[in-house]
Scaffold this motif. Structure first.
Motif, PDB file in Angstrom:
ATOM      1  N   ALA A  46      -8.098   7.385  -3.594  1.00  0.00           N
ATOM      2  CA  ALA A  46      -6.694   7.780  -3.436  1.00  0.00           C
ATOM      3  C   ALA A  46      -6.171   7.365  -2.066  1.00  0.00           C
ATOM      4  N   MET A  47      -6.988   7.560  -1.042  1.00  0.00           N
ATOM      5  CA  MET A  47      -6.562   7.206   0.315  1.00  0.00           C
ATOM      6  C   MET A  47      -6.403   5.689   0.450  1.00  0.00           C
ATOM      7  N   ALA A  48      -7.333   4.933  -0.130  1.00  0.00           N
ATOM      8  CA  ALA A  48      -7.223   3.472  -0.095  1.00  0.00           C
ATOM      9  C   ALA A  48      -5.979   3.016  -0.858  1.00  0.00           C
ATOM     10  N   ASN A  49      -5.722   3.650  -1.989  1.00  0.00           N
ATOM     11  CA  ASN A  49      -4.524   3.321  -2.767  1.00  0.00           C
ATOM     12  C   ASN A  49      -3.269   3.636  -1.952  1.00  0.00           C
ATOM     13  N   TRP A  50      -3.262   4.766  -1.261  1.00  0.00           N
ATOM     14  CA  TRP A  50      -2.116   5.124  -0.427  1.00  0.00           C
ATOM     15  C   TRP A  50      -1.914   4.087   0.686  1.00  0.00           C
ATOM     16  N   GLN A  51      -3.014   3.641   1.290  1.00  0.00           N
ATOM     17  CA  GLN A  51      -2.888   2.632   2.349  1.00  0.00           C
ATOM     18  C   GLN A  51      -2.324   1.326   1.783  1.00  0.00           C
ATOM     19  N   ALA A  52      -2.711   0.972   0.563  1.00  0.00           N
ATOM     20  CA  ALA A  52      -2.163  -0.227  -0.075  1.00  0.00           C
ATOM     21  C   ALA A  52      -0.675  -0.052  -0.359  1.00  0.00           C
ATOM     22  N   ILE A  53      -0.287   1.133  -0.828  1.00  0.00           N
ATOM     23  CA  ILE A  53       1.135   1.416  -1.059  1.00  0.00           C
ATOM     24  C   ILE A  53       1.900   1.342   0.260  1.00  0.00           C
ATOM     25  N   HIS A  54       1.327   1.918   1.300  1.00  0.00           N
ATOM     26  CA  HIS A  54       1.916   1.885   2.647  1.00  0.00           C
ATOM     27  C   HIS A  54       2.114   0.427   3.083  1.00  0.00           C
ATOM     28  N   TRP A  55       1.090  -0.387   2.924  1.00  0.00           N
ATOM     29  CA  TRP A  55       1.181  -1.794   3.314  1.00  0.00           C
ATOM     30  C   TRP A  55       2.287  -2.497   2.535  1.00  0.00           C
ATOM     31  N   LEU A  56       2.344  -2.253   1.228  1.00  0.00           N
ATOM     32  CA  LEU A  56       3.401  -2.872   0.419  1.00  0.00           C
ATOM     33  C   LEU A  56       4.784  -2.418   0.878  1.00  0.00           C
ATOM     34  N   ALA A  57       4.930  -1.133   1.199  1.00  0.00           N
ATOM     35  CA  ALA A  57       6.220  -0.614   1.654  1.00  0.00           C
ATOM     36  C   ALA A  57       6.640  -1.288   2.961  1.00  0.00           C
TER      37      ALA A  57
END
Length: 135
Positions: A46-57
């Motif tokens: 979940a944390m890795a997914n959040w970091q990927a979402i953050h990067w995309l944002a």
């Protein structure tokens, strides 16, 4: 009053991380050590997914991605990678699926809890009563 994306993302990141720890503890209490490990693995995903979402944002708001097609490709790659990681975790590593689900739900919990922890908006000039002018 809204926080900028730059200011809000660390709050959400912390909320996701804390949710992951708390949910893993709960899963450990319910399912034992296997549940704790499986849930912690889910929380890390979940944390890795959040970091990927953050990067995309950041890519989108920083206009590094100007093409809608490129953005769609990046989002598809992120989603495909998430699905592959979950498949490997559950089928190849033998993690407990119930506990893994509890851990990975830290992303949703953090996104819901994050706004509740944000600072209150200061009073804006439009919120104050209009003073009558006497002349």
């Amino acid at each position: 009053y809204t926080l900028s994306l730059h200011d809000a993302l660390p709050i959400f990141t912390l909320a996701v991380a804390i949710s992951g720890v708390l949910l893993s503890i709960v899963a450990g209490m319910i399912y034992g050590m296997t549940g704790l490990i499986s849930s912690a693995a889910g929380a890390l995903v979940a944390m890795a997914n959040w970091q990927a979402i953050h990067w995309l944002a950041v890519q989108v708001t920083g206009q590094a991605v100007r093409s809608k097609g490129r953005l769609m490709i990046l989002a598809a790659v992120k989603t495909s990678a998430l699905m592959a990681v979950c498949w490997i975790a559950l089928t190849q590593l033998g993690l407990d699926s119930r506990a893994f689900i509890i851990g990975i739900s830290a992303l949703v919990a953090g996104i819901v809890i994050g706004p509740l922890t944000m600072p209150e908006a200061p009073d804006s000039p439009t919120d104050s009563p209009v003073e009558e002018q006497h002349g």
